[in-house]
Structure formats: C-alpha cells, structure tokens
Design a protein around this motif. Structure first.
Motif, short mmCIF file in Angstrom:
data_model
loop_
_atom_site.label_atom_id
_atom_site.label_comp_id
_atom_site.label_asym_id
_atom_site.label_seq_id
_atom_site.Cartn_x
_atom_site.Cartn_y
_atom_site.Cartn_z
N TYR A 1 0.83 -1.20 0.00
CA TYR A 1 0.00 0.00 0.00
C TYR A 1 0.86 1.25 0.00
O TYR A 1 1.71 1.43 0.86
CB TYR A 1 -0.91 0.00 1.22
CG TYR A 1 -1.90 1.13 1.24
CD1 TYR A 1 -2.97 1.13 0.36
CD2 TYR A 1 -1.77 2.19 2.12
CE1 TYR A 1 -3.91 2.16 0.36
CE2 TYR A 1 -2.70 3.22 2.14
CZ TYR A 1 -3.77 3.20 1.26
OH TYR A 1 -4.68 4.23 1.26
N SER A 2 0.64 2.12 -0.96
CA SER A 2 1.35 3.39 -1.01
C SER A 2 0.39 4.55 -1.23
O SER A 2 0.78 5.62 -1.65
CB SER A 2 2.41 3.38 -2.12
OG SER A 2 1.81 3.14 -3.39
N GLY A 3 -0.90 4.32 -0.95
CA GLY A 3 -1.91 5.34 -1.18
C GLY A 3 -1.78 6.52 -0.25
O GLY A 3 -1.32 6.40 0.89
N THR A 4 -2.19 7.67 -0.74
CA THR A 4 -2.27 8.89 0.08
C THR A 4 -3.68 9.46 0.06
O THR A 4 -3.94 10.48 0.68
CB THR A 4 -1.29 9.96 -0.41
OG1 THR A 4 -1.68 10.37 -1.74
CG2 THR A 4 0.14 9.44 -0.44
N ALA A 5 -4.60 8.82 -0.67
CA ALA A 5 -5.98 9.28 -0.76
C ALA A 5 -6.89 8.07 -0.86
O ALA A 5 -6.65 7.18 -1.68
CB ALA A 5 -6.19 10.19 -1.97
N SER A 6 -7.91 8.03 -0.02
CA SER A 6 -8.94 6.98 -0.08
C SER A 6 -10.28 7.66 -0.22
O SER A 6 -10.71 8.39 0.68
CB SER A 6 -8.91 6.12 1.19
OG SER A 6 -7.77 5.31 1.23
N VAL A 7 -10.94 7.43 -1.34
CA VAL A 7 -12.23 8.06 -1.62
C VAL A 7 -13.33 7.04 -1.31
O VAL A 7 -13.33 5.94 -1.84
CB VAL A 7 -12.32 8.51 -3.09
CG1 VAL A 7 -13.62 9.28 -3.33
CG2 VAL A 7 -11.12 9.36 -3.46
N ASN A 8 -14.26 7.42 -0.44
CA ASN A 8 -15.34 6.51 -0.04
C ASN A 8 -16.39 6.48 -1.15
O ASN A 8 -17.17 7.42 -1.32
CB ASN A 8 -15.96 6.98 1.28
CG ASN A 8 -16.90 5.93 1.86
OD1 ASN A 8 -17.59 5.23 1.13
ND2 ASN A 8 -16.93 5.83 3.18
N VAL A 9 -16.39 5.39 -1.90
CA VAL A 9 -17.27 5.28 -3.08
C VAL A 9 -18.09 4.00 -3.03
O VAL A 9 -18.58 3.53 -4.05
CB VAL A 9 -16.44 5.34 -4.38
CG1 VAL A 9 -15.77 6.69 -4.55
CG2 VAL A 9 -15.38 4.23 -4.41
N GLY A 10 -18.29 3.45 -1.83
CA GLY A 10 -18.95 2.16 -1.69
C GLY A 10 -20.33 2.09 -2.30
O GLY A 10 -20.73 1.05 -2.83
N ARG A 11 -21.07 3.21 -2.28
CA ARG A 11 -22.42 3.14 -2.81
C ARG A 11 -22.46 3.06 -4.33
O ARG A 11 -23.52 2.85 -4.92
CB ARG A 11 -23.27 4.30 -2.30
CG ARG A 11 -22.95 5.67 -2.82
CD ARG A 11 -23.73 6.71 -2.02
NE ARG A 11 -23.54 8.07 -2.52
CZ ARG A 11 -24.39 8.69 -3.34
NH1 ARG A 11 -25.46 8.06 -3.77
NH2 ARG A 11 -24.16 9.93 -3.72
N PHE A 12 -21.29 3.19 -4.96
CA PHE A 12 -21.22 3.09 -6.42
C PHE A 12 -20.57 1.77 -6.89
O PHE A 12 -20.28 1.62 -8.07
CB PHE A 12 -20.46 4.28 -6.99
CG PHE A 12 -21.16 5.59 -6.74
CD1 PHE A 12 -22.26 5.97 -7.50
CD2 PHE A 12 -20.74 6.42 -5.71
CE1 PHE A 12 -22.91 7.16 -7.25
CE2 PHE A 12 -21.38 7.62 -5.46
CZ PHE A 12 -22.48 7.99 -6.22
N PHE A 13 -20.35 0.83 -5.96
CA PHE A 13 -19.72 -0.43 -6.36
C PHE A 13 -20.59 -1.22 -7.34
O PHE A 13 -20.07 -1.88 -8.24
CB PHE A 13 -19.41 -1.28 -5.13
CG PHE A 13 -18.20 -0.82 -4.34
CD1 PHE A 13 -17.29 0.09 -4.88
CD2 PHE A 13 -17.96 -1.32 -3.07
CE1 PHE A 13 -16.18 0.51 -4.16
CE2 PHE A 13 -16.84 -0.91 -2.35
CZ PHE A 13 -15.96 0.00 -2.89
N ASP A 14 -21.90 -1.19 -7.16
CA ASP A 14 -22.76 -1.93 -8.09
C ASP A 14 -22.66 -1.34 -9.50
O ASP A 14 -22.59 -2.08 -10.49
CB ASP A 14 -24.21 -1.89 -7.63
CG ASP A 14 -24.44 -2.67 -6.34
OD1 ASP A 14 -23.62 -3.55 -6.03
OD2 ASP A 14 -25.43 -2.40 -5.65
N LYS A 15 -22.62 -0.02 -9.58
CA LYS A 15 -22.48 0.63 -10.89
C LYS A 15 -21.12 0.29 -11.50
O LYS A 15 -21.02 0.04 -12.71
CB LYS A 15 -22.66 2.14 -10.74
CG LYS A 15 -22.66 2.91 -12.04
CD LYS A 15 -23.14 4.34 -11.86
CE LYS A 15 -24.64 4.40 -11.70
NZ LYS A 15 -25.15 5.79 -11.84
#
Length: 288
Positions: free
Chosen positions: A215-229
């Motif tokens: 893991y080398s991320g510096t940004a995590s965008v909460n997008v769980g409600r768009f996983f189905d799309k």
C-alpha cells in the motif's frame, strides 16, 4: 466552479476495473469526468466463452470493444475519448511489440495528442498509472509516460504550441486500487465476522499475489455506494471479463463494510494538500 477530472487508461475496460466507482461518485457530485482510452484493446484476450460465440468477436474485435466501451460510458455517466492508437498486446519475454503499436510510438508524439485533449477539457485533476504501469504491460507503461509528460507540459505555452491554449492541471494521482492493505483488511473482516465464508479460499490466493503490491496510497475516496455501478460497467466489457471472475467480483456488501474505498497516490500537486486525503479535489477550490 465546475470541477473536472481526466483519467488516462491504456485499454477499454481499464477504466471500469480501476476507478469506475470513483468516476461515478464525482459525476454524481456534479463534476465533469473524461476518460481517455489510449488504444482500442484489439489485441487483448477474449476471456468470455459466451462472447466468443459472437461472430463479431472474430470478425471485428476492435468494433466489439468500442461497443462495450459505449455501454460502460453510459452506465457510469462519464465522457469518453480515444487517442486512437493500436493495442500493443502483451508480448512473451524476449519478443517486441509490433512496429505500429502504441508502445512503439515515441512519447513526445503521443504526449502531444494527450496535451491537446487536456487543453480542450481543462481538467483540475488527472489520474493515471504509476511508474510500473500498475503492472508491466507495455501500453500501461507508455500510458504513464505520456500522462506524466502531459502533466508537465500542458501548461507550458512553448510546448506543443499548435495543441491549443495552455492549461495547467492542479493535481496528478496514480491509481492504487489493487493493494495489499485493501485485501488484507477485507480478509481479516471475513475471518472476524464470517470465518466459514466460501470466498476465504479465494482471498488467500489473492492475498499472496497482492503482497507484491504494498500500500502506497495517500488518498482513499469513499465510493462504496457506487460499487454496483462499477461492476455493471465492468460487465459491460463482456469480451474482456469473465462474468464469474473471483478476482474482480467480490460481494459488494462485504466491501462496503470492510473497505468502501478506491485508493490513489498523489504523485504531484500545484496546490496545497493534506498528508492524507478523502477527496481528490481537495485544495483546488480554495486555490481558484
């Protein structure tokens, strides 16, 4: 101010497997999102037996993949453009790509085409692959190289003077969506909450592979409600994705509980940023 995001990908389907939930999230929030596909994916493998029965898959694979891209675009709601290069394929070790393929076109030539797109769209944020291309496919590596060049030169009036009015992108991110921390966290959630789950065996295999992607991320965008799309868009690329793929299609309720994020690494910025971000546009409106 309308915020604009451009994501540069090597092949059609890459945008759906690597960021579609993020794109849907920002489209829903009112941003403009443009996906750039560098190649047509015409040398990719046919990974779906049912699609292989379609004569078009043998007669016009490039056309089939254009149709699939249109369906994915409509599902997520982003804008899309092609750079128009030939897929380089994934040559065996010791073999070279074909002379006319994307990976064989000089970086400066392809970068000018991308700079033209950037200057027309005028994005605030660019997403592309990391220095290894996310994985060592020649088209992914070339995609990184031309994206980085476009980041550096799109705002320079002396660079590519015939490619439109200069436009300086504020932030550059590398996608880091497939990473060990994500897989380990989901695996641990399963062990703690559903230790008899039949998908634990799948995660053991994926975890072993993912240890090579720390893991080398510096940004995590909460997008769980768009996983189905996201999954619907990926399935739209039916010739390239097995419908029962255990690598791509994990239970979305599980993911929303354990890791509802898509992850990115800030590679460069011309605005002030936090050490860790939850929004790729952070700092941009303040600087406008």
């Amino acid at each position: 101010m309308t915020l604009r995001l451009i994501a540069v990908h090597a092949h059609p389907d890459d945008e759906s497997s690597k960021g579609a939930a993020t794109y849907a999230h920002y489209v829903d929030a009112g941003a403009e999102v443009l996906i750039v596909s560098c190649t047509g994916g015409e040398r990719g493998d046919l990974l779906n037996e049912l699609v292989g029965r379609d004569p078009m898959s043998r007669r016009d694979l490039a056309g089939l993949r254009r149709n699939e891209m249109e369906r994915a675009r409509d599902i997520v709601g982003f804008r899309h453009t092609w750079l128009g290069y030939q897929d380089s394929g994934l040559p065996d070790e010791g073999e070279s790509v074909t002379e006319t393929s994307f990976a064989n076109v000089p970086v400066d030539v392809s970068a000018e085409v991308l700079v033209r797109v950037v200057r027309e769209f005028r994005p605030h944020v660019m997403i592309t692959y990391n220095e290894q291309g996310g994985y060592p496919h020649p088209d992914h590596i070339r995609c990184h190289e031309i994206s980085r060049r476009a980041w550096e030169l799109s705002g320079d009036p002396e660079a590519y003077p015939d490619a439109g009015e200069p436009w300086e992108i504020s932030k550059l991110y590398y996608e880091e969506i497939f990473n060990a921390k994500r897989v380990n966290t989901i695996y641990q959630w399963l062990m703690d909450n559903d230790p008899n789950s039949p998908i634990i065996e799948q995660f053991l295999e994926i975890r072993e592979w993912m240890t090579r992607r720390p893991y080398s991320g510096t940004a995590s965008v909460n997008v769980g409600r768009f996983f189905d799309k996201r999954d619907d868009a990926l399935r739209a690329h039916a010739s390239q994705v097995s419908p029962d793929s255990s690598f791509f299609f994990w239970p979305n309720e599980l993911q929303r509980e354990a890791w509802p994020f898509e992850d990115y690494r800030l590679a460069a910025s011309r605005v002030e940023t936090a050490e860790f971000e939850a929004d790729l546009f952070e700092g941009i409106e303040e600087s406008a």
